[in-house]
Design an enzyme around this catalytic site. Structure first.
Site, PDB file in Angstrom:
ATOM      1  N   CYS A 179     -42.764  76.132  27.788  1.00 36.14           N
ATOM      2  CA  CYS A 179     -42.155  77.383  27.327  1.00 36.14           C
ATOM      3  C   CYS A 179     -43.019  78.037  26.258  1.00 36.14           C
ATOM      4  CB  CYS A 179     -40.760  77.124  26.730  1.00 36.14           C
ATOM      5  SG  CYS A 179     -39.692  76.166  27.812  1.00 36.14           S
ATOM      6  N   SER A 180     -43.507  77.213  25.352  1.00 33.70           N
ATOM      7  CA  SER A 180     -44.175  77.723  24.163  1.00 33.70           C
ATOM      8  C   SER A 180     -45.647  78.038  24.385  1.00 33.70           C
ATOM      9  CB  SER A 180     -44.022  76.686  23.042  1.00 33.70           C
ATOM     10  OG  SER A 180     -44.020  77.315  21.793  1.00 33.70           O
TER      11      SER A 180
END
Ligand code: BEZ
Length: 160
Positions: free
Chosen positions: A49-50
């Site tokens: 996600c990051s």
């Protein structure tokens, strides 16, 4: 039941980080007008996600706007303080609206729950990307696991 193309975005309360703290807002007010790309991630600060999912949308924000997208929003089952810290860490600025679905109300209403209790993360939302037009789902791509394939910014761009 997962939300389907042609259905309307549920109207629930979420929070967005603001200069003076979290702000409560209804999804209809935040995401219900114009062309909107909403993508969901299993967690702020989690690796895929990051490092890939959110940065992809930050990188492609101008390209998406050039295709008529008014709002790009990222939701996660995290609180607004975590979402604010994540936005700062990833230098999101104004490119993507970070939507805190802290109690998973929006996630449940969309039927996009992901049970990661076994991994110590509890209830999260599936990784997905949807295109909304005036609050109606025009396209929805949901990942089969926590990996990133069909819900990237490039995949969304190709559909606009
Ligand atoms: C990831 O973004 O890499 C991730 C998300 C949920 C659980 C584990 C990893």
């Amino acid at each position: 039941m997962t939300i389907a193309v042609g259905e309307r975005l549920p109207d629930v309360e979420v929070q967005v980080p603001g200069p003076s703290g979290p702000r409560r807002v209804r999804t209809t007010e935040l995401l219900g007008t114009g062309k909107v790309v909403l993508f969901g991630v299993p967690g702020a600060f989690t690796p895929t996600c990051s490092d890939y999912h959110l940065p992809g949308f930050v990188l492609r924000a101008e390209d998406l706007r050039a295709k008529g997208v008014d709002t790009i929003a990222c939701m996660a089952v995290n609180d607004a303080f975590v979402m604010a810290a994540w936005g700062q860490a990833r230098e999101v600025g104004d490119s993507v609206v970070l939507v805190a679905d802290g109690s998973a109300e929006l996630t449940r209403a969309l039927g996009l729950e992901l049970d990661l209790a076994g991994g110590g993360l509890g209830l999260r939302c599936q990784r997905f990307a949807m295109i909304l037009e005036d609050g109606v789902v025009r396209d929805l791509a949901v990942e089969s696991g926590t990996g990133l394939d069909v819900s990237t910014a490039d995949s969304v761009l190709a559909k606009l």
